[in-house]
Design an enzyme around this catalytic site. Sequence first.
Site, PDB file in Angstrom:
ATOM      1  N   ASP A  15      -4.009   6.543  -7.055  1.00  0.00           N
ATOM      2  CA  ASP A  15      -3.514   5.178  -6.875  1.00  0.00           C
ATOM      3  C   ASP A  15      -3.818   4.429  -8.168  1.00  0.00           C
ATOM      4  O   ASP A  15      -4.599   4.879  -8.998  1.00  0.00           O
ATOM      5  CB  ASP A  15      -4.229   4.506  -5.686  1.00  0.00           C
ATOM      6  CG  ASP A  15      -3.764   3.070  -5.481  1.00  0.00           C
ATOM      7  OD1 ASP A  15      -2.566   2.788  -5.694  1.00  0.00           O
ATOM      8  OD2 ASP A  15      -4.597   2.214  -5.130  1.00  0.00           O
ATOM      9  N   SER A  16      -3.206   3.270  -8.288  1.00  0.00           N
ATOM     10  CA  SER A  16      -3.511   2.427  -9.447  1.00  0.00           C
ATOM     11  C   SER A  16      -4.962   1.928  -9.404  1.00  0.00           C
ATOM     12  O   SER A  16      -5.491   1.515 -10.425  1.00  0.00           O
ATOM     13  CB  SER A  16      -2.556   1.240  -9.462  1.00  0.00           C
ATOM     14  OG  SER A  16      -2.610   0.580  -8.214  1.00  0.00           O
ATOM     15  N   CYS A  78       0.054   5.338  -3.757  1.00  0.00           N
ATOM     16  CA  CYS A  78       0.370   4.035  -4.349  1.00  0.00           C
ATOM     17  C   CYS A  78       1.852   3.803  -4.091  1.00  0.00           C
ATOM     18  O   CYS A  78       2.689   4.630  -4.483  1.00  0.00           O
ATOM     19  CB  CYS A  78       0.088   4.085  -5.846  1.00  0.00           C
ATOM     20  SG  CYS A  78       0.629   2.626  -6.756  1.00  0.00           S
ATOM     21  N   GLU A 158      -8.666  -7.445  -3.412  1.00  0.00           N
ATOM     22  CA  GLU A 158      -9.662  -7.022  -4.412  1.00  0.00           C
ATOM     23  C   GLU A 158     -10.878  -7.956  -4.417  1.00  0.00           C
ATOM     24  O   GLU A 158     -11.980  -7.563  -4.760  1.00  0.00           O
ATOM     25  CB  GLU A 158      -9.034  -7.049  -5.805  1.00  0.00           C
ATOM     26  CG  GLU A 158      -8.026  -5.971  -6.044  1.00  0.00           C
ATOM     27  CD  GLU A 158      -8.645  -4.733  -6.692  1.00  0.00           C
ATOM     28  OE1 GLU A 158      -9.646  -4.871  -7.398  1.00  0.00           O
ATOM     29  OE2 GLU A 158      -8.118  -3.639  -6.444  1.00  0.00           O
ATOM     30  N   CYS A 192       2.123  -1.869   0.493  1.00  0.00           N
ATOM     31  CA  CYS A 192       1.225  -1.859  -0.665  1.00  0.00           C
ATOM     32  C   CYS A 192      -0.120  -1.390  -0.134  1.00  0.00           C
ATOM     33  O   CYS A 192      -0.538  -1.819   0.956  1.00  0.00           O
ATOM     34  CB  CYS A 192       1.109  -3.279  -1.229  1.00  0.00           C
ATOM     35  SG  CYS A 192      -0.191  -3.453  -2.456  1.00  0.00           S
ATOM     36  N   HIS A 194      -3.020  -2.089  -0.754  1.00  0.00           N
ATOM     37  CA  HIS A 194      -4.058  -3.102  -0.558  1.00  0.00           C
ATOM     38  C   HIS A 194      -3.910  -3.863   0.768  1.00  0.00           C
ATOM     39  O   HIS A 194      -4.870  -4.464   1.239  1.00  0.00           O
ATOM     40  CB  HIS A 194      -4.022  -4.130  -1.694  1.00  0.00           C
ATOM     41  CG  HIS A 194      -4.670  -3.648  -2.948  1.00  0.00           C
ATOM     42  ND1 HIS A 194      -4.177  -2.594  -3.676  1.00  0.00           N
ATOM     43  CD2 HIS A 194      -5.784  -4.066  -3.603  1.00  0.00           C
ATOM     44  CE1 HIS A 194      -4.957  -2.392  -4.730  1.00  0.00           C
ATOM     45  NE2 HIS A 194      -5.938  -3.274  -4.707  1.00  0.00           N
TER      46      HIS A 194
HETATM   47  N1  DGL Z   1      -1.428   0.394  -5.330  1.00  0.00           N
HETATM   48  C1  DGL Z   1      -0.366  -0.568  -5.488  1.00  0.00           C
HETATM   49  C2  DGL Z   1       0.702  -0.334  -4.418  1.00  0.00           C
HETATM   50  O1  DGL Z   1       0.442   0.289  -3.403  1.00  0.00           O
HETATM   51  C3  DGL Z   1      -0.865  -1.982  -5.393  1.00  0.00           C
HETATM   52  C4  DGL Z   1      -1.709  -2.439  -6.545  1.00  0.00           C
HETATM   53  C5  DGL Z   1      -0.971  -2.451  -7.858  1.00  0.00           C
HETATM   54  O2  DGL Z   1      -0.076  -3.276  -8.068  1.00  0.00           O
HETATM   55  O3  DGL Z   1      -1.295  -1.602  -8.678  1.00  0.00           O
HETATM   56  O4  DGL Z   1       1.803  -0.754  -4.590  1.00  0.00           O
END
Ligand code: DGL
Length: 275
Positions: A15-16, A78, A158, A192, A194
């Site tokens: 993931d990011s 992600c 976050e 997303c 998050h």
């Molecule tokens: N992990 C990203 C997503 O699921 C969210 C956070 C980001 O923008 O990197 O889209």
Amino acid sequence: MNTTANRRLPIGVFDSGVGGLTVLKALREALPGEDLIYLGDTARLPYGTKSPASISRYASQATRLLQQRDIKLLVVACNTASAVALDVLREQMQPLPVIGVVEPGASAAVAARPAGRHLVLATEATVRLGAYRRAIELLDPAARVNELACEMLVSLAEEGWHDGAIAEAIVARYVDELGAVAEAADSVILGCTHFPLLRAPIAAAFADSVSVVDSASTTATVAHDLLDSLDLAADRGHPGSVRLLATDGAGRFARVGGWFLGADLAANDVELVDL
Ligand code: DGL
């Protein structure tokens, strides 16, 4: 491919940042015998506001690192990277399989509300590409889909402001933009990684009858079935393990990641890597 040695290889998850730990948690529950390596590209979070070219490059570099660790399956935990780069990553991983989170999320929503009106909350990049719309319409041509970019919700998650008046007010600010579309929704898709942490304030912005759907458990089921069908599942009785990698900020990864994983983490649980 399906030798005993290959069945013992880990599953790579990236993931990011820490959001994909919600997917890691679901994988751990569905596949307790598997070794999991999770990479959070925390140095370059967020992906959701970046260009498709940058997102693809970052996702490809993260995948390369996991390939060097000899994985048997890649889970792109992600939504943004799944929306932008899944085809590129499938090409890069060949002949090994790759699972993204958009299609499992779309199928969870369609299963919950057939022929429904779906509202997707996601990052700017995911919305710009209409990834959920395409995935849902393919599965259920009678469905109607609206998508809304909610970047501020990534920062809220976050920051640990997962509920209460501020979280509710920010969610309401986004949802109010949609007016009648929000009022007519049958399902809200947390598009997303998050957003599962903000399930309570998001659910509070909609009627009780609205289904709030995320992709974590459906993705884990897809991974389980895929490993079985390819004869790549770890042997029964093997105790699975989790290894955590990040590109920056082991302490922050541990602190924030613990919320997503639902378990306490310490900085020395996290290995820093360079892509
Ligand atoms: N992990 C990203 C997503 O699921 C969210 C956070 C980001 O923008 O990197 O889209």
